[in-house]
Write an enzyme that holds these catalytic residues in place. Structure first.
Site, mmCIF file in Angstrom:
data_model
loop_
_atom_site.group_PDB
_atom_site.id
_atom_site.type_symbol
_atom_site.label_atom_id
_atom_site.label_comp_id
_atom_site.label_asym_id
_atom_site.label_seq_id
_atom_site.Cartn_x
_atom_site.Cartn_y
_atom_site.Cartn_z
ATOM 1 N N GLY A 179 -0.021 -1.824 1.448
ATOM 2 C CA GLY A 179 0.076 -0.614 0.915
ATOM 3 C C GLY A 179 1.253 -0.123 1.177
ATOM 4 N N TYR A 182 -2.814 -7.465 -9.038
ATOM 5 C CA TYR A 182 -3.485 -6.411 -8.342
ATOM 6 C C TYR A 182 -5.027 -6.666 -9.082
ATOM 7 C CZ TYR A 182 0.769 -4.138 -7.387
ATOM 8 O OH TYR A 182 2.153 -3.731 -6.958
ATOM 9 N N TYR A 183 -5.897 -6.248 -8.314
ATOM 10 C CA TYR A 183 -7.250 -6.125 -8.589
ATOM 11 C C TYR A 183 -7.600 -4.654 -7.787
ATOM 12 C CZ TYR A 183 -7.132 -11.056 -9.539
ATOM 13 O OH TYR A 183 -7.012 -12.213 -9.995
ATOM 14 N N ARG A 242 5.871 0.539 -10.248
ATOM 15 C CA ARG A 242 5.091 -0.704 -10.289
ATOM 16 C C ARG A 242 4.545 -0.905 -12.104
ATOM 17 N NH1 ARG A 242 7.412 -0.991 -6.252
ATOM 18 N NH2 ARG A 242 6.287 -1.552 -4.234
ATOM 19 N N LYS A 300 18.350 1.687 -2.427
ATOM 20 C CA LYS A 300 18.060 0.503 -1.731
ATOM 21 C C LYS A 300 18.742 -0.812 -2.538
ATOM 22 C CE LYS A 300 13.656 1.593 -1.356
ATOM 23 N NZ LYS A 300 12.255 1.347 -1.212
ATOM 24 N N ALA A 355 22.590 -1.012 1.351
ATOM 25 C CA ALA A 355 21.920 0.164 0.744
ATOM 26 C C ALA A 355 23.224 1.319 0.623
ATOM 27 C CB ALA A 355 20.699 0.666 1.637
ATOM 28 N N ALA A 412 9.899 -5.046 2.440
ATOM 29 C CA ALA A 412 11.267 -4.647 3.204
ATOM 30 C C ALA A 412 11.669 -3.110 2.725
ATOM 31 C CB ALA A 412 12.410 -5.812 2.556
ATOM 32 N N ASP A 423 9.941 -0.865 2.188
ATOM 33 C CA ASP A 423 9.098 0.050 3.229
ATOM 34 C C ASP A 423 9.475 0.060 4.725
ATOM 35 O OD1 ASP A 423 6.156 -1.198 1.311
ATOM 36 O OD2 ASP A 423 7.540 0.439 0.866
ATOM 37 N N ASP A 427 3.593 -7.794 4.505
ATOM 38 C CA ASP A 427 4.089 -6.818 3.932
ATOM 39 C C ASP A 427 4.432 -5.733 5.002
ATOM 40 O OD1 ASP A 427 3.437 -8.167 1.515
ATOM 41 O OD2 ASP A 427 2.943 -6.187 0.536
HETATM 42 O O1 KDG Z 1 6.273 -2.205 -1.142
HETATM 43 C C1 KDG Z 1 5.379 -3.273 -0.993
HETATM 44 C C2 KDG Z 1 4.171 -2.590 -1.682
HETATM 45 O O2 KDG Z 1 4.429 -2.671 -2.678
HETATM 46 C C3 KDG Z 1 2.922 -3.630 -1.212
HETATM 47 O O3 KDG Z 1 2.788 -3.777 -0.003
HETATM 48 C C4 KDG Z 1 1.660 -3.048 -1.866
HETATM 49 O O4 KDG Z 1 1.513 -0.818 -2.254
HETATM 50 C C5 KDG Z 1 1.444 -1.899 -2.813
HETATM 51 C C6 KDG Z 1 2.077 -2.072 -4.205
HETATM 52 O O5 KDG Z 1 1.589 -1.360 -5.194
HETATM 53 O O6 KDG Z 1 2.525 -2.971 -4.600
#
Ligand code: KDG
Length: 315
Positions: free
Chosen positions: A34, A104-105, A168, A225, A231, A255, A257, A293
Site C-alpha cells: 500500500g 488488483y483484486y 494507477r 521522480k 529526481a 521505490a 514510496d 514494496d
Molecule cells: O508504490 C507502490 C504501491 O503502488 C503498491 O505498494 C500498492 O498501493 C498500491 C497500489 O495501489 O499499487
C-alpha cells in the site's frame, strides 16, 4: 501524536518469487502493499513516528497487515477492521527480469470503504506532516471524501500536506483522474509526481516547465521522480537535480514510496532541499534492491553503508 500521518488502502500482496508467468508459479510470497503504508514504514525505519489509517477486512489477511505494521512500528490504532468486506489482494509478477505486472483484486473490498468517519481529527491535527496519494482519490467516492477531508483538517490545523500523484490506470482513466489530482496538488505543500504523471497536473509537455508551473513560484516543493534517472525538485525559482544511485534493481515497485519517505524524513530532519533530494534518492535506491514494496526501506544505519565503496565487506 505522530510525526507523519497517512491514510489509504493496504492490500495483501502475493508476489511471484521468480521471473515468469504467474500461472506457472508453484509458490508465492505473502506480504503487504500500500503506497501510504509503504511511506509510513519507511518513515518509521528512519526513526519517525508514523501512523496509517485505513480499512482491512475481518480476516486473516487483514490481521497479517495490521500485525506487520505493528512490527514495523507504524501506529495503525486508528484503522478499521471492516466486518462487511474482505481485505484486498494485489498480485505482483515479474514477467521478465525488467517488467513487473500488477493485478488488483480491490474494487469494493475493505480498503475502498474508507470514509470520512474513519478519520482521527486529533491525530491529523497534531501531526507534523499529512501524506496522501492519488490512489486514495481513485479508490471510491467515500475514500476520495476521506482524503479531501483529511487535507481540510490538516490545512485548518496548519499541518503541511504532502501529496504523491501515484496515478494507477487500473483504478481510473486519466480523464477521470485529472481534476481530482490537480485539486489535491493545489492544496499540497509537497507534490511528488513521476515524470509521466506531470501531464495530469499541468499542460506543459516539458517536465521542468510543468514543475515550475505547479510550484507557482511559491514555497511549494514539486518533486519529479525519474526512477533510474534520479529526481529533481523545483521550489520557487530554484531547480535542483540528483542522479539515482547505481544499484542492482530487483523490484522497482515501492521505490517511489521509499523515496518519499526519505525526502519527508529529511524535511523533518531540517535538511536543505539538496539534502532532501539526496536522502530521497538514497532511500529509493535501497528499496529496489529486494523483492517487496517496503522490505528494502533503509534505516539510518543502512544509509551510512552508502559511504562505503562498492564491493566493500564490513567485518
Ligand atoms: O508504490 C507502490 C504501491 O503502488 C503498491 O505498494 C500498492 O498501493 C498500491 C497500489 O495501489 O499499487
Amino acid at each position: 501524536m505522530s510525526d507523519l500521518v497517512t491514510i489509504g488502502e493496504t492490500m495483501a500482496l502475493l508476489m511471484a518469487p521468480d521471473v515468469g508467468r504467474m500461472r506457472d508459479m508453484t509458490s508465492l510470497r505473502l506480504s503487504a502493499a500500500g503506497s501510504e503504508s509503504n511511506v509510513a514504514i519507511g518513515m518509521s525505519r528512519l526513526g519517525y513516528r508514523a501512523s496509517w489509517t485505513g480499512r482491512v477486512g475481518d480476516d486473516e489477511l487483514g490481521e497479517m497487515i495490521l500485525g506487520l505494521l505493528r512490527r514495523e512500528g507504524v501506529d495503525a490504532s486508528s484503522s478499521v477492521v471492516d466486518p462487511s468486506a474482505q481485505t484486498a489482494i494485489m498480485l505482483k509478477e515479474r514477467r521478465t527480469a525488467d517488467v513487473v505486472r500488477v493485478t488488483y483484486y480491490r474494487r469494493g473490498f475493505a480498503g475502498s470503504r474508507l470514509n470520512p468517519e474513519d478519520l482521527d481529527e486529533v491525530l491529523i491535527g497534531g501531526a507534523r506532516l499529512l501524506h496522501l496519494t492519488g490512489i486514495t482519490l481513485g479508490l471510491s467516492t467515500s475514500a476520495r471524501a476521506a482524503a479531501f477531508g483529511a487535507a481540510e483538517i490538516a490545512r485548518s490545523c496548519g499541518v503541511p500536506l504532502s501529496f504523491d500523484v501515484n496515478y494507477r490506470a487500473a483504478l481510473w482513466s486519466k480523464e477521470a483522474a485529472r481534476a481530482d489530482l490537480a485539486e489535491m496538488a493545489k492544496l499540497a505543500d509537497f507534490v511528488f509526481a513521476g515524470e509521466d504523471e506531470l501531464d495530469l497536473l499541468c499542460d506543459h509537455p516539458d517536465m521542468v516547465t510543468g514543475a515550475r508551473e505547479l510550484s507557482g513560484g511559491g514555497a511549494r516543493e514539486v518533486v519529479v521522480k525519474q526512477g533510474s534517472a534520479g529526481a529533481l525538485v523545483v521550489v520557487g525559482d530554484a531547480l535542483l537535480e540528483e542522479p539515482a544511485l547505481p544499484v542492482r534493481a530487483i523490484d522497482p515497485v515501492g521505490a517511489g514510496d521509499a523515496f518519499v519517505a526519505g525526502y519527508l524524513a529529511a524535511v523533518l530532519d531540517g535538511a536543505d532541499t539538496a539534502g532532501r533530494l539526496r536522502q530521497g534518492c538514497a532511500t529509493g535506491a535501497f528499496a529496489v534492491t529486494v523483492l517487496g514494496d517496503w522490505e528494502g526501506a533503509p534505516s539510518r544505519a543502512d544509509l551510512e553503508l552508502l559511504a562505503h565503496q562498492s564491493g566493500t565487506t564490513i567485518r
